[in-house]
Design an enzyme around this catalytic site. Structure first.
Site, PDB file in Angstrom:
ATOM      1  N   ILE A  13       9.688  80.898  77.179  1.00  0.00           N
ATOM      2  CA  ILE A  13      10.114  80.386  75.876  1.00  0.00           C
ATOM      3  C   ILE A  13       9.517  81.205  74.748  1.00  0.00           C
ATOM      4  O   ILE A  13      10.181  81.512  73.752  1.00  0.00           O
ATOM      5  CB  ILE A  13       9.699  78.905  75.723  1.00  0.00           C
ATOM      6  CG1 ILE A  13      10.378  78.041  76.792  1.00  0.00           C
ATOM      7  CG2 ILE A  13      10.077  78.386  74.337  1.00  0.00           C
ATOM      8  CD1 ILE A  13       9.864  76.607  76.804  1.00  0.00           C
ATOM      9  N   ARG A  37       0.123  92.044  81.160  1.00  0.00           N
ATOM     10  CA  ARG A  37       1.189  91.070  80.917  1.00  0.00           C
ATOM     11  C   ARG A  37       2.066  91.434  79.720  1.00  0.00           C
ATOM     12  O   ARG A  37       3.150  90.872  79.565  1.00  0.00           O
ATOM     13  CB  ARG A  37       0.580  89.674  80.705  1.00  0.00           C
ATOM     14  CG  ARG A  37       0.032  89.079  81.988  1.00  0.00           C
ATOM     15  CD  ARG A  37      -0.626  87.729  81.739  1.00  0.00           C
ATOM     16  NE  ARG A  37      -0.983  87.094  82.999  1.00  0.00           N
ATOM     17  CZ  ARG A  37      -0.220  86.221  83.646  1.00  0.00           C
ATOM     18  NH1 ARG A  37       0.956  85.871  83.145  1.00  0.00           N
ATOM     19  NH2 ARG A  37      -0.605  85.688  84.789  1.00  0.00           N
ATOM     20  N   ASP A  47      -7.323  86.075  76.229  1.00  0.00           N
ATOM     21  CA  ASP A  47      -7.249  85.002  77.211  1.00  0.00           C
ATOM     22  C   ASP A  47      -7.660  83.698  76.539  1.00  0.00           C
ATOM     23  O   ASP A  47      -8.820  83.536  76.136  1.00  0.00           O
ATOM     24  CB  ASP A  47      -8.183  85.326  78.383  1.00  0.00           C
ATOM     25  CG  ASP A  47      -8.108  84.302  79.504  1.00  0.00           C
ATOM     26  OD1 ASP A  47      -7.484  83.235  79.303  1.00  0.00           O
ATOM     27  OD2 ASP A  47      -8.696  84.555  80.565  1.00  0.00           O
ATOM     28  N   TYR A 144      -2.717  67.848  82.336  1.00  0.00           N
ATOM     29  CA  TYR A 144      -1.677  68.494  81.532  1.00  0.00           C
ATOM     30  C   TYR A 144      -1.143  67.545  80.460  1.00  0.00           C
ATOM     31  O   TYR A 144      -1.072  67.904  79.274  1.00  0.00           O
ATOM     32  CB  TYR A 144      -0.537  68.968  82.432  1.00  0.00           C
ATOM     33  CG  TYR A 144       0.541  69.715  81.685  1.00  0.00           C
ATOM     34  CD1 TYR A 144       0.381  71.061  81.365  1.00  0.00           C
ATOM     35  CD2 TYR A 144       1.713  69.076  81.270  1.00  0.00           C
ATOM     36  CE1 TYR A 144       1.361  71.745  80.661  1.00  0.00           C
ATOM     37  CE2 TYR A 144       2.694  69.753  80.573  1.00  0.00           C
ATOM     38  CZ  TYR A 144       2.517  71.096  80.268  1.00  0.00           C
ATOM     39  OH  TYR A 144       3.481  71.773  79.562  1.00  0.00           O
ATOM     40  N   LYS A 148      -1.650  67.967  76.284  1.00  0.00           N
ATOM     41  CA  LYS A 148      -0.523  68.087  75.362  1.00  0.00           C
ATOM     42  C   LYS A 148      -0.514  66.945  74.343  1.00  0.00           C
ATOM     43  O   LYS A 148      -0.049  67.112  73.206  1.00  0.00           O
ATOM     44  CB  LYS A 148       0.787  68.131  76.136  1.00  0.00           C
ATOM     45  CG  LYS A 148       1.009  69.429  76.906  1.00  0.00           C
ATOM     46  CD  LYS A 148       1.140  70.630  75.980  1.00  0.00           C
ATOM     47  CE  LYS A 148       1.586  71.876  76.698  1.00  0.00           C
ATOM     48  NZ  LYS A 148       1.791  73.026  75.782  1.00  0.00           N
ATOM     49  N   THR A 177      11.727  78.293  83.533  1.00  0.00           N
ATOM     50  CA  THR A 177      10.759  79.375  83.353  1.00  0.00           C
ATOM     51  C   THR A 177       9.851  79.428  84.572  1.00  0.00           C
ATOM     52  O   THR A 177       9.866  78.540  85.427  1.00  0.00           O
ATOM     53  CB  THR A 177       9.879  79.151  82.112  1.00  0.00           C
ATOM     54  OG1 THR A 177       9.105  77.950  82.283  1.00  0.00           O
ATOM     55  CG2 THR A 177      10.706  79.045  80.837  1.00  0.00           C
TER      56      THR A 177
END
Length: 247
Positions: A13, A37, A47, A144, A148, A177
């Site tokens: 995204i 990357r 990082d 997670y 968020k 993704t």
């Protein structure tokens, strides 16, 4: 046109957000975790699972120029069954998803807009001030969802602290993704649409603050995110953890 920092913009995204904003004429500062990357030159590197590296990343951004808009897109979710800890001794999911965006924000001059790419997983999240980092009990999903939710609470705390800054959070949808899995039904273009809109649109609906969006519509998913006292407590605790102060 604006100068826009998009974290985690080497793929998924974030790459699409950066591509569309560039096509619209904005100057985009792209970010990748490391040189391997990055898919080309001109990236800022850092990082977000390291406070030291996050500070170095922000120094690189300032050498390019202070951004008018910051899109906190980079995210992480553990694939392991044990609680991951960073070099700073912090739970990794919490550090990357919530603490690093706040540290970047604190180290930069106030932008005009901040977009926090959160998740509808916050519906099952819970902020526990006595255990933000899941030291007592840890699962992948809870870490997670809670990180968020903390991110959303921080977005709204900043909206209240800085009324001249448009600080909003967004659920991009379940997007196909590497992180979310390729069985997801939405394309990266669909996932990037609302973050791009919040970052650069002059539509009256986008010129708000302290709001959670999905598909360009304001939604409310978890009442904890809107609790002012909880927002302030989370903000203070997170600033202390990353040894930072807001400008």
């Amino acid at each position: 046109m604006s100068r826009v920092l998009v974290t985690g913009s080497n793929d998924g995204i974030g790459a699409e957000i950066a591509r569309v904003l560039t096509a619209q004429g904005h100057e985009v500062i792209r970010h990748a975790r490391n040189a391997e990357r990055a898919d080309g030159p001109g990236y800022v590197l850092g990082d977000l699972g390291s406070l030291r590296s996050t500070r170095v990343l922000t120094e690189q951004v300032l050498r390019v120029g202070a951004p008018d808009v910051v899109v906190h897109n980079a995210g992480w979710g553990s694939k392991d069954e044990t609680r991951p800890v960073t070099e700073d001794g912090l739970e990794k999911t919490f550090q990357i998803n919530a603490l690093a965006p706040l540290l970047i924000t604190a180290l930069l001059p106030k932008p005009d807009r901040i977009v926090f790419v959160s998740s509808d997983s916050i519906t099952r999240g819970r902020i526990r001030l006595d255990d933000l980092q899941h030291e007592q009990e840890w699962t992948q999903d809870a870490a997670y969802a809670d990180s968020k939710l903390v991110m959303a609470a921080l977005a709204f705390a900043l909206a209240r602290r800085w009324p001249d800054v448009r600080s909003n959070a967004v659920h991009p949808g379940w997007v196909s993704t590497k992180m979310s899995g390729y069985a997801a039904p939405l394309t990266v273009a669909q996932g990037a649409d609302t973050p791009v809109w919040l970052a650069g649109s002059d539509d009256p609906e986008a010129l708000v603050t302290g709001t959670f969006f999905q598909d360009r519509k304001a939604i409310e998913l978890n009442p904890q995110a809107y609790d002012h006292a909880l927002q302030d407590a989370v903000l203070a605790q997170c600033l202390e953890l990353c040894d930072a102060a807001l400008p």
